[in-house]
Each structure stands twice: as C-alpha cells, then as structure tokens.
Design a protein around this motif. Structure first.
Motif, PDB file in Angstrom:
ATOM      1  N   SER A 297      27.347  41.575 -24.446  1.00  0.00           N
ATOM      2  CA  SER A 297      27.550  41.721 -26.506  1.00  0.00           C
ATOM      3  C   SER A 297      27.747  39.965 -26.401  1.00  0.00           C
ATOM      4  O   SER A 297      28.457  39.846 -28.069  1.00  0.00           O
ATOM      5  N   GLU A 298      27.964  39.399 -26.043  1.00  0.00           N
ATOM      6  CA  GLU A 298      28.640  37.686 -26.297  1.00  0.00           C
ATOM      7  C   GLU A 298      27.241  37.017 -26.365  1.00  0.00           C
ATOM      8  O   GLU A 298      27.822  35.865 -26.957  1.00  0.00           O
ATOM      9  N   LYS A 299      25.961  37.231 -27.100  1.00  0.00           N
ATOM     10  CA  LYS A 299      25.237  36.669 -27.867  1.00  0.00           C
ATOM     11  C   LYS A 299      25.326  37.072 -28.817  1.00  0.00           C
ATOM     12  O   LYS A 299      24.131  35.935 -29.356  1.00  0.00           O
TER      13      LYS A 299
ATOM     14  N   GLY B 174      23.513  41.972 -29.244  1.00  0.00           N
ATOM     15  CA  GLY B 174      25.075  41.446 -29.128  1.00  0.00           C
ATOM     16  C   GLY B 174      25.644  43.163 -30.033  1.00  0.00           C
ATOM     17  O   GLY B 174      26.966  43.607 -29.430  1.00  0.00           O
TER      18      GLY B 174
END
Length: 128
Positions: free
Chosen positions: A49-51, A56
């Motif tokens: 999800s941080e991408k 994400g």
C-alpha cells in the motif's frame, strides 16, 4: 457452523484489481464463511500500500478488508505464501483463496481446496 477460509494477498486485492465482490462470492460458494488471514499477509498488504498507484490502492483496500473482516492469526512463517501453506498443512484452513498459481499448487498439494477467479469476476472452487 463456520468454515475457515484463509485469504492471501492477491485475494484481498481482487475487489480493486479485478472488480470481484470478494465476500459476496465467498458467501455464494461456502456456507458460514469465517475469513482468516495470517499476520504475514497483513504486513505484505501494508508494504504494498505504501507503493502508491493502482497496486498501492488495491493493497490499501485489501488492508482495510483484512483488518475489518478477517481473523488475523500468527504463524511460524513470516513469508505470506509459506504462512498460508502452514495453515493449510496443519488443518487450519477448509479453503484457501488465491490467484497466485504457485501458491495454489502448494495448497492443493497440502490437500486443501482452493477458491480462485474463474471468468471475469466470479470465484470457483478447485478440489485437490
């Protein structure tokens, strides 16, 4: 009666990536779904999800689903696929939901049925 259904990362990302109504489909296929995910899946979704981007976003929705709708269990394995196979081998999964082909094969080898995408946005069961 509840039926323990273990979800992997790809399953929890299906609602965004593949427009699958995941929990509706599970209810259609399995009576008394008790959704479960190993802690390793929660961590993998958090990392993805941080991408940012579409992956994400899908992972972020998956993370929300897993924390709101699933029982999160600890396993000896820290890698998500290995944790799912561990749950399958130890008899803690009546079904595993995944679109990951190598994982599907490992789960089937462990004697546990797999629920995966069949067609555009429907799920189906593959028996071992």
């Amino acid at each position: 009666m509840s039926t323990r259904v273990v979800l992997d990362t790809s399953a929890l990302m299906m609602p965004v990536e593949l427009d699958v109504r995941l929990f509706d489909e599970l209810d259609r296929l399995v009576e008394g779904v008790d959704p479960v995910a190993p802690q390793a899946v929660v961590e993998e979704l958090r990392r993805l999800s941080e991408k940012g981007g579409e992956e994400g976003t899908a992972a972020n929705v998956g993370h929300d689903l897993v924390t709101e709708r699933c029982l999160i269990v600890d396993t000896e394995e820290s890698y998500a696929d290995d944790a799912i196979v561990e749950l399958a081998r130890e008899g803690h999964a009546a079904y595993v939901v995944t679109n990951d082909l190598p994982l599907r094969d490992r789960v089937l080898d462990a004697g546990v049925p797999v629920i995966a995408l069949r067609g555009k946005n429907k799920l189906a069961v593959t028996q071992p």
